[in-house]
Design a protein around this motif. Structure first.
Motif, PDB file in Angstrom:
ATOM      1  N   THR A   1      -9.955   5.102 -15.368  1.00  0.00           N
ATOM      2  CA  THR A   1      -8.699   5.919 -14.926  1.00  0.00           C
ATOM      3  C   THR A   1      -7.898   5.877 -16.200  1.00  0.00           C
ATOM      4  O   THR A   1      -7.682   4.889 -16.948  1.00  0.00           O
ATOM      5  CB  THR A   1      -7.921   5.441 -13.960  1.00  0.00           C
ATOM      6  OG1 THR A   1      -8.800   5.419 -12.687  1.00  0.00           O
ATOM      7  CG2 THR A   1      -6.906   6.316 -13.797  1.00  0.00           C
TER       8      THR A   1
ATOM      9  N   PRO B   1       0.780   3.563  -6.037  1.00  0.00           N
ATOM     10  CA  PRO B   1       0.088   5.008  -6.115  1.00  0.00           C
ATOM     11  C   PRO B   1      -1.346   4.683  -5.432  1.00  0.00           C
ATOM     12  O   PRO B   1      -2.014   3.763  -6.074  1.00  0.00           O
ATOM     13  CB  PRO B   1       0.295   5.490  -7.294  1.00  0.00           C
ATOM     14  CG  PRO B   1       0.482   4.169  -8.035  1.00  0.00           C
ATOM     15  CD  PRO B   1       0.972   3.390  -7.307  1.00  0.00           C
ATOM     16  N   LEU B   2      -1.938   5.655  -4.596  1.00  0.00           N
ATOM     17  CA  LEU B   2      -3.283   5.566  -4.311  1.00  0.00           C
ATOM     18  C   LEU B   2      -4.161   6.915  -4.578  1.00  0.00           C
ATOM     19  O   LEU B   2      -3.121   7.967  -4.881  1.00  0.00           O
ATOM     20  CB  LEU B   2      -3.478   5.343  -2.857  1.00  0.00           C
ATOM     21  CG  LEU B   2      -3.014   3.841  -2.242  1.00  0.00           C
ATOM     22  CD1 LEU B   2      -2.985   3.866  -0.992  1.00  0.00           C
ATOM     23  CD2 LEU B   2      -3.663   2.836  -3.195  1.00  0.00           C
ATOM     24  N   GLY B   3      -5.281   7.147  -4.647  1.00  0.00           N
ATOM     25  CA  GLY B   3      -5.863   8.289  -4.858  1.00  0.00           C
ATOM     26  C   GLY B   3      -6.585   8.228  -6.092  1.00  0.00           C
ATOM     27  O   GLY B   3      -6.502   7.423  -7.029  1.00  0.00           O
ATOM     28  N   THR B   4      -7.377   9.529  -6.458  1.00  0.00           N
ATOM     29  CA  THR B   4      -7.894   9.663  -7.714  1.00  0.00           C
ATOM     30  C   THR B   4      -7.091  10.144  -8.626  1.00  0.00           C
ATOM     31  O   THR B   4      -6.506  11.256  -8.673  1.00  0.00           O
ATOM     32  CB  THR B   4      -9.256  10.552  -7.592  1.00  0.00           C
ATOM     33  OG1 THR B   4     -10.066  10.134  -6.431  1.00  0.00           O
ATOM     34  CG2 THR B   4      -9.958  10.643  -9.039  1.00  0.00           C
TER      35      THR B   4
ATOM     36  N   SER C   1       0.882  -1.349  -0.029  1.00  0.00           N
ATOM     37  CA  SER C   1       0.012   0.183   0.123  1.00  0.00           C
ATOM     38  C   SER C   1       0.780   1.399  -0.008  1.00  0.00           C
ATOM     39  O   SER C   1       0.568   2.451  -0.626  1.00  0.00           O
ATOM     40  CB  SER C   1      -1.019   0.155   1.063  1.00  0.00           C
ATOM     41  OG  SER C   1      -1.824  -1.011   1.420  1.00  0.00           O
TER      42      SER C   1
ATOM     43  N   ALA D   1      -2.488  12.843 -10.962  1.00  0.00           N
ATOM     44  CA  ALA D   1      -3.870  13.074 -10.340  1.00  0.00           C
ATOM     45  C   ALA D   1      -4.585  13.997 -10.864  1.00  0.00           C
ATOM     46  O   ALA D   1      -4.357  14.905 -11.614  1.00  0.00           O
ATOM     47  CB  ALA D   1      -3.433  13.381  -8.984  1.00  0.00           C
TER      48      ALA D   1
END
Length: 335
Positions: free
Chosen positions: A39, A27-30, A23, A176
């Motif tokens: 995406t 990369p995490l997030g929108t 994790s 992002a």
């Protein structure tokens, strides 16, 4: 494991489950959307992610990096990280015809495909040899990184692949939502999206990319030749800058200069710069523009200036016009 994917396996699965380190490393997030539920896949910029470096006649390594790999709409997008260089070994060339191989970052997910595997991997997808070869089709849930041309009959024994000449960088980039993609051909997904095409900033209108004003060369004071002095009529020093405006490159000028005349003409045949302009500020062809001047010793209120493709600039005055100063404030021409 050096190729990791978050949100791919559950804790307790045979594949081992997602760890806290997975994790942190992925990369995490929108990210930039492609549609309502998808995406825009791509490499996440920062340094030189997934750099390809030759290590032998038929081998190379793919460097570390992070990316987002989009599956089908129902699969969603997989954040992926490569945390140590991956070794790539290319097969020998076909005896008769060249081919084009594809280096990809690929996700296998048996919940959505028939691979029977649950992992992320770096792979070479071999092309089909042909007289005029084409790249192979991109597998599902894959991100293309490089095309490598493999010549006919090439092998370690014949010298191997000339990687610098044979490699085409096709890494797409993603950022992002709201971020600026450093890619000239980044796809437009939503109104008010931005990208950097390498020379300036562009905004997506919802239908097309439109150039946005950007300063390419900041205001630069020029060196004036003998007979010309800065700050004519208190207009400031003569300076120029280069800008990108709605997809076109312009040169802007400002300031004023005092002018010396001989025989009714500006000295030095009107050439007022001691050095030619740099290539980035030179017009493709001659640009002739009006410049404001003093009413003193002049029967006109403007002269003309020629900005030439060789980087030289000259002031041109007509008979009866010998004003003591001219102003370049407001002068602008397209390159």
């Amino acid at each position: 494991m050096t190729v990791r994917a978050a949100w791919l396996t559950n804790r307790g699965d045979l594949a081992g489950g997602q760890t806290r380190n997975d994790s942190r490393m992925t990369p995490l997030g929108t990210m930039t959307p492609a549609a309502e539920l998808t995406t825009t896949p791509g490499v996440i910029p920062g340094g030189d992610p997934f750099a390809l470096a030759a290590t032998g006649p038929m081998t190379a390594t793919l460097g570390v990096g992070r990316a987002v790999v989009q599956g089908t709409d129902i699969q969603g997008a997989y954040p992926v990280a490569v945390t140590a260089p991956e070794t790539l070994t290319f097969a020998d060339g076909d005896p008769a015809n060249p081919r084009i191989d594809l280096v990809v970052l690929r996700v296998y997910d048996s919940a959505h495909d028939d691979s029977g595997r649950v992992l992320a991997a770096v792979e070479i997808i071999p092309g089909t040899p042909a007289a005029a070869p084409a790249p192979p089709p991109l597998p599902a849930a894959s991100l293309p990184l490089y095309r490598v041309a493999v010549a006919a009959a090439v092998s370690a024994g014949t010298g191997g692949i000339d990687f610098p000449a044979a490699t085409t960088d096709i890494r797409p980039y993603t950022v992002a939502a709201g971020g600026i993609a450093p890619q000239a051909n980044a796809p437009g997904a939503y109104r008010a999206q931005y990208r950097d095409n390498g020379t300036g900033l562009q905004r997506f209108s919802g239908a097309e990319w439109v150039g946005y004003a950007a300063e390419l060369v900041p205001w630069t004071k020029v060196s004036l030749a003998g007979g010309y002095k800065h700050n004519g009529n208190s207009n400031g020093n003569i300076a120029y800058r280069v800008i990108d405006l709605i997809g076109a490159r312009f040169v802007q000028w400002r300031g004023g200069m005092n002018v010396t005349y001989r025989g009714g003409a500006p000295v030095r045949d009107g050439e007022f710069l001691t050095a030619v302009l740099p290539t980035v500020a030179r017009p493709g062809t001659l640009r002739t523009v009006p410049v404001a001047c003093s009413a003193a010793n002049s029967n006109v209120l403007s002269l003309k200036a020629d900005f030439r493709s060789n980087g030289r600039a000259a002031l041109v005055a007509q008979s009866g016009a010998t004003p003591p100063w001219v102003s370049l404030n407001g002068v602008m021409y397209v390159i």
